[in-house]
Design an enzyme around this catalytic site. Sequence first.
Site, mmCIF file in Angstrom:
data_model
loop_
_atom_site.group_PDB
_atom_site.id
_atom_site.type_symbol
_atom_site.label_atom_id
_atom_site.label_comp_id
_atom_site.label_asym_id
_atom_site.label_seq_id
_atom_site.Cartn_x
_atom_site.Cartn_y
_atom_site.Cartn_z
ATOM 1 N N ASP A 1 0.854 -1.190 0.000
ATOM 2 C CA ASP A 1 0.000 0.000 0.000
ATOM 3 C C ASP A 1 0.894 1.246 0.000
ATOM 4 O O ASP A 1 2.119 1.151 -0.123
ATOM 5 C CB ASP A 1 -0.969 -0.019 1.191
ATOM 6 C CG ASP A 1 -0.279 -0.024 2.542
ATOM 7 O OD1 ASP A 1 0.920 0.336 2.631
ATOM 8 O OD2 ASP A 1 -0.945 -0.390 3.525
ATOM 9 N N GLN A 2 0.302 2.404 0.169
ATOM 10 C CA GLN A 2 1.042 3.661 0.106
ATOM 11 C C GLN A 2 2.112 3.771 1.202
ATOM 12 O O GLN A 2 3.094 4.479 1.055
ATOM 13 C CB GLN A 2 0.059 4.832 0.216
ATOM 14 C CG GLN A 2 0.666 6.159 -0.123
ATOM 15 C CD GLN A 2 -0.377 7.259 -0.169
ATOM 16 O OE1 GLN A 2 -1.512 7.073 0.240
ATOM 17 N NE2 GLN A 2 0.018 8.411 -0.675
#
Length: 138
Positions: A16-17
């Site tokens: 994810d980010q």
Amino acid sequence: MKIVDTVIRVRYAETDQMGIVYHSNYIIWFEIGRTDWFRKIGQDYKSLEEKNILLPVIGVNCQYKKSALYDDLVIIRTYLKELKGVRLTFHYEVLREKDRELLAEGESQHAFVDRNQKPIALKKKFPEIWEMLKNNLE
């Protein structure tokens, strides 16, 4: 018991980010471990399918312990835990390679079926494959 360790590197697309591996990727990693396990015992998925033996997932679970991060090398440790009737169960541990920290563990249950989704009594129909699996059981 045949324990197979498969090493993979966490790809950017799996995170994810924040650079943390997204939870569903662990289930995919279980599949990587399972197919590698079959290869290492000399019976790959492709040859099973050519014999009209399929192994659909009928259950899966995963307990997340620590986060795997982008670019980590992880070990997918796989072994056959149970072989019973028309079912088998695999156990998995996902470890960070550098410190051997347990990141996740889980299991998947599978059924032996043919292309028509009919259960296969593997012990009777393919005794040589049954014995191979039994000899590599926990």
